[in-house]
Enzyme design. Structure first.
Site, short mmCIF file in Angstrom:
data_model
loop_
_atom_site.label_atom_id
_atom_site.label_comp_id
_atom_site.label_asym_id
_atom_site.label_seq_id
_atom_site.Cartn_x
_atom_site.Cartn_y
_atom_site.Cartn_z
N ASN A 12 0.87 -1.18 0.00
CA ASN A 12 0.00 0.00 0.00
C ASN A 12 0.91 1.22 0.00
O ASN A 12 1.41 1.64 1.04
CB ASN A 12 -0.91 -0.01 1.22
CG ASN A 12 -1.93 1.11 1.21
OD1 ASN A 12 -1.82 2.07 0.44
ND2 ASN A 12 -2.93 1.02 2.06
N ARG A 103 -2.48 -2.04 -3.62
CA ARG A 103 -3.56 -1.07 -3.64
C ARG A 103 -3.23 -0.05 -4.73
O ARG A 103 -2.17 0.57 -4.71
CB ARG A 103 -3.67 -0.35 -2.30
CG ARG A 103 -4.73 0.75 -2.30
CD ARG A 103 -4.53 1.71 -1.16
NE ARG A 103 -5.46 2.83 -1.24
CZ ARG A 103 -5.25 4.02 -0.68
NH1 ARG A 103 -4.14 4.25 -0.01
NH2 ARG A 103 -6.15 4.98 -0.81
N HIS A 191 -11.51 5.23 -2.09
CA HIS A 191 -11.50 4.52 -0.81
C HIS A 191 -12.35 3.25 -0.88
O HIS A 191 -12.85 2.75 0.13
CB HIS A 191 -12.01 5.42 0.33
CG HIS A 191 -11.12 6.58 0.63
ND1 HIS A 191 -11.59 7.87 0.72
CD2 HIS A 191 -9.78 6.65 0.83
CE1 HIS A 191 -10.58 8.70 0.97
NE2 HIS A 191 -9.47 7.97 1.04
N ASN A 221 -6.45 11.29 6.56
CA ASN A 221 -5.79 12.40 5.88
C ASN A 221 -6.46 12.64 4.53
O ASN A 221 -6.61 13.77 4.08
CB ASN A 221 -4.30 12.10 5.69
CG ASN A 221 -3.56 13.31 5.16
OD1 ASN A 221 -3.64 14.39 5.72
ND2 ASN A 221 -2.84 13.13 4.06
N ARG A 251 -5.97 18.52 1.14
CA ARG A 251 -6.75 18.68 -0.09
C ARG A 251 -8.00 19.51 0.18
O ARG A 251 -8.61 19.41 1.24
CB ARG A 251 -7.14 17.31 -0.64
CG ARG A 251 -6.00 16.58 -1.33
CD ARG A 251 -6.39 15.17 -1.71
NE ARG A 251 -5.88 14.19 -0.75
CZ ARG A 251 -6.19 12.89 -0.76
NH1 ARG A 251 -7.02 12.41 -1.67
NH2 ARG A 251 -5.67 12.08 0.15
N GLY A 337 -8.52 6.65 10.10
CA GLY A 337 -7.74 7.20 11.21
C GLY A 337 -8.49 8.16 12.09
O GLY A 337 -8.47 8.03 13.32
N ASN A 341 -10.94 6.96 15.52
CA ASN A 341 -10.14 7.28 16.70
C ASN A 341 -10.35 8.65 17.29
O ASN A 341 -9.69 8.99 18.27
CB ASN A 341 -8.65 7.13 16.33
CG ASN A 341 -8.29 5.72 15.93
OD1 ASN A 341 -8.34 4.80 16.75
ND2 ASN A 341 -7.93 5.53 14.67
N GLU A 389 -7.91 -2.12 4.66
CA GLU A 389 -7.74 -2.14 3.21
C GLU A 389 -6.79 -3.24 2.78
O GLU A 389 -7.01 -3.91 1.76
CB GLU A 389 -7.22 -0.77 2.75
CG GLU A 389 -8.21 0.36 2.96
CD GLU A 389 -7.56 1.73 2.89
OE1 GLU A 389 -8.03 2.56 2.09
OE2 GLU A 389 -6.58 1.97 3.63
#
Length: 407
Positions: A12, A103, A191, A221, A251, A337, A341, A389
């Site tokens: 990945n 990936r 995704h 992110n 982004r 992420g 979390n 993933e």
């Protein structure tokens, strides 16, 4: 002595990191039995070209490497991949991998499922680099590095766009001349490997919800949301590129296209505009502090709070839009992420949804990152499910191995 189980490597390659995971593939009970690759080790280099750090561990958590390197030693993705592979190969000398799964972020309109990689596939993936400039070049770097080291090794490309390939045309269209749609200028969604995993996981932990109208928020992110019905993708917030939809770490997400025209009219080059939209915008650009949500949540800077509030509002707005597509909402799932979390971010997002959807959180469950964080009185269940993933890439690679008879 028994024959060791086949080993698969999963690669990945992100914009500033390379992850390599090692999976073993147990022998299936019969030809049509499910394949369940088992994670045995993983390694990762973060901060490529900035502050490289290698970490590798076994599946049981035993750390086999944790070291920082000078930038000169790990200046690019090619060097990073070689280093991670070297560390993990120590445990693979007696049982080398039989396949590598990658990936790959963008599959365009050509690839709706995982495929074996050959020269033609590589050429078509290269043509998609302008649509995923942060990721596609690094995905291809890893593929070429494996080819150079082991030319005959089976390589499989698993696409972030593939899970969304069955979208209705209305979910793919942009209001441009139709000829552009025919040339592949359409909304793809990304995704997808994460969403595929969550769809499978939901059938295990909440099968009643899995068949309904579910919105999954992949917040990291990079961030997007996906509307699912019956475990299938119906719509996504990302479009032709992974720049669309929600604001992200660096982004911009959706903006008025007139902004891009104005920037060009002011004399900015296409490369400069791309660099700003992909690398200097989002949370980083708004806050002036950081692209890291953890840093923003602990910062006293007013613009850090502004960036977090904007992020939460935009996420809630996107949830509302996707609910319109679905015709309602039966469950909301947070993952990745930030999603899995950050109780503070989930709380801020759900506060915007209380009046419209009757969503309310159990503060204790949310703070503990529990699996179900909605209160008993919430009209819509809210779940937190970590994603995997790499596990989906391993599964797809193992299936192609079986189809090819290469076990």
């Amino acid at each position: 002595m028994s024959t060791p189980h086949p080993v698969i490597l999963v690669v990945n390659a992100g914009s500033s990191s390379v992850k390599v995971s090692v999976y073993t593939v147990p022998e299936a009970a019969h030809e049509n039995a499910d394949i369940n690759p088992v994670l045995s080790a993983n390694g990762q280099i973060e901060g490529i070209g900035v502050a490289p750090r290698l970490r590798a561990s076994m599946a049981d958590g035993h750390v086999v490497a944790d070291e920082s390197f000078p930038v000169s030693q790990v200046s690019d993705h090619d060097a990073a991949f070689r280093l991670v592979r070297l560390v993990l190969s120590i445990g693979l000398r007696d049982n080398p991998p039989v396949a590598v799964g990658h990936r790959v972020v963008h599959g365009g309109s050509d690839f709706s499922q995982a495929v074996c990689i050959d020269d033609d596939v590589i050429a078509r993936l290269e043509a998609l680099i302008p649509l995923a400039p942060l990721h596609q070049p690094h995905n291809l770097t890893a593929i070429r590095a494996v080819r150079k080291a082991a030319p005959d090794l089976l390589q499989v490309a698993c696409f972030d766009t593939a899970f969304h390939a069955g979208h209705d045309m209305l979910a793919q269209l942009m209001a441009l001349p139709y000829s552009y749609y025919e040339r592949g200028i359409r909304r793809y969604g990304f995704h997808g490997l994460s969403y595929e995993y969550i769809a499978r996981r939901l059938t295990q932990v909440a099968p009643d919800l899995a068949e309904g109208r579910v919105i999954v928020a992949h917040l990291g992110n990079g961030a997007s949301l996906c509307a699912m019905h019956g475990g299938r993708s119906v719509d996504s917030t990302m479009g032709l590129t992974a720049l669309d939809g929600m604001p992200m770490g660096t982004r911009c997400g959706s903006i008025d296209p007139g902004v891009v025209l104005w920037l060009a009219q002011q004399g900015m080059t296409a490369d400069a505009i791309q660099s700003m939209l992909y690398g200097e915008s989002g949370l980083k650009g708004l806050s002036g502090v950081s692209s890291d949500m953890r840093a923003l949540l602990t910062s006293d800077e007013p613009r850090a709070r502004l960036a977090v509030d904007f992020y939460a509002l935009r996420a809630a707005q996107e949830i509302g839009k996707l609910a319109v597509t679905l015709g309602g909402l039966d469950a909301l799932v947070f993952t990745a992420g930030i999603g899995a979390n950050s109780p503070a971010v989930r709380s801020r997002i759900c506060a915007h949804l209380e009046t419209l959807f009757g969503i309310s959180l159990d503060a204790g469950a949310n703070e503990e990152n529990g699996q179900r964080i909605s209160s008993n009185g919430s009209r819509v269940p809210v779940l937190v499910l970590p994603t995997d993933e790499e596990g989906i890439v391993a599964l797809s690679t193992a299936r192609i191995m079986r189809e090819c008879g290469r076990r």
